[in-house]
Scaffold this active site. Structure first.
Site, short mmCIF file in Angstrom:
data_model
loop_
_atom_site.label_atom_id
_atom_site.label_comp_id
_atom_site.label_asym_id
_atom_site.label_seq_id
_atom_site.Cartn_x
_atom_site.Cartn_y
_atom_site.Cartn_z
N LYS A 1 0.82 -1.23 0.00
CA LYS A 1 0.00 0.00 0.00
C LYS A 1 0.85 1.27 0.00
O LYS A 1 0.60 2.18 -0.78
CB LYS A 1 -0.93 0.02 1.22
N ASN B 1 -3.19 6.33 5.78
CA ASN B 1 -2.44 5.44 6.66
C ASN B 1 -0.93 5.56 6.45
O ASN B 1 -0.15 4.97 7.17
CB ASN B 1 -2.90 4.00 6.41
N HIS C 1 -3.42 -9.36 10.41
CA HIS C 1 -4.13 -8.71 11.52
C HIS C 1 -5.09 -9.66 12.25
O HIS C 1 -6.14 -9.23 12.73
CB HIS C 1 -4.87 -7.47 11.04
#
Length: 188
Positions: free
Chosen positions: A55, A78, A125
Site C-alpha cells: 500500500k 495510513n 491482523h
C-alpha cells in the site's frame, strides 16, 4: 464526559469492540472513523489504495506520478499524514491519494473513492480480527459505495481479489505481472 459527546472519532488502532467504543455506541454516540470524516470534507476526488501488502509503495508512487504529470496531488491516509489534516492544506491539489488500512475501513458510512486499488489479499491482523473472513470483509469495504462510473484497479494475479471483485459495482481495471488481462494494464 466521553459518553456525553455528539461525535467520537477513534484512532484506527482502537478495535470496534473496545469497551469505550461499545459503551459509546450503546449510549447513542455517533462514531466516525478519521478517513470517513476527512472524506466528507474533501473538495477533490480520491484515489484510495488498499491491500495486505504494498500500500505505501503504490500510494507514494501514484502521488509522485501525478505530480510528474503536472497534476497536483496530496498523499495521506495510513501512510503517515492523517487525511483530516490534509483537508485544509490541499491548495491547488486536484487529487488526493490515500493509503487505506482495514482498520480505517471499519467505520466508513459514505466513503466513496473515485478510484480504488485492491492490490492483494492474504491473512493479516488476526490479532485484531477474530477470523480471516472478518479481515477480508473490512478490506472489501473499500468498494462498498463505489458506482459504475468509478474505477476499481484490481490484481488479476491474486485469485482472492479476482473472486471478490465480482461483488463490486465499479468498473474493473485489471493489472497483472504475469499475463495480459482482458482489459487493463500489463506490468513487467
Amino acid at each position: 464526559t466521553f459518553l456525553a459527546q455528539d461525535l467520537v472519532v477513534p484512532s484506527p488502532g482502537m478495535a470496534m469492540d473496545d469497551p469505550l467504543l461499545v459503551a459509546a455506541r450503546t449510549a447513542g454516540v455517533r462514531i466516525l472513523g478519521e478517513i470517513e470524516l476527512a472524506f466528507r470534507f474533501l473538495p477533490v476526488p480520491m484515489v484510495a489504495v488498499t491491500g495486505t501488502n504494498g500500500k505505501s509503495t503504490v500510494t507514494t508512487a501514484l502521488g509522485l506520478a501525478l505530480e510528474a504529470a503536472g497534476i497536483p496531488a496530496r498523499v495521506g491516509g495510513n501512510i503517515g499524514n492523517p487525511l483530516i489534516g490534509e483537508v485544509d492544506t490541499l491548495g491547488t491539489s486536484r487529487w488526493v491519494v490515500a493509503e487505506i488500512s482495514s482498520f480505517q475501513l471499519e467505520w466508513i458510512e459514505t466513503f466513496r473513492p473515485r478510484i480504488a486499488a485492491l492490490l492483494n489479499l492474504s491473512e493479516d491482523h488476526l490479532d485484531r480480527y477474530p477470523t480471516y473472513q472478518e479481515y477480508l470483509s473490512a478490506k472489501l469495504r473499500i468498494f462498498e459505495r463505489m458506482e459504475s462510473g468509478d474505477d476499481l484497479v484490481l490484481n488479476a494475479d491474486d485469485p482472492l481479489v479476482v473472486e471478490r471483485a465480482a461483488a463490486a459495482r465499479a468498473r474493473a481495471v485489471w493489472f497483472s505481472m504475469r499475463r495480459i488481462p482482458r482489459c487493463g494494464v500489463y506490468l513487467f
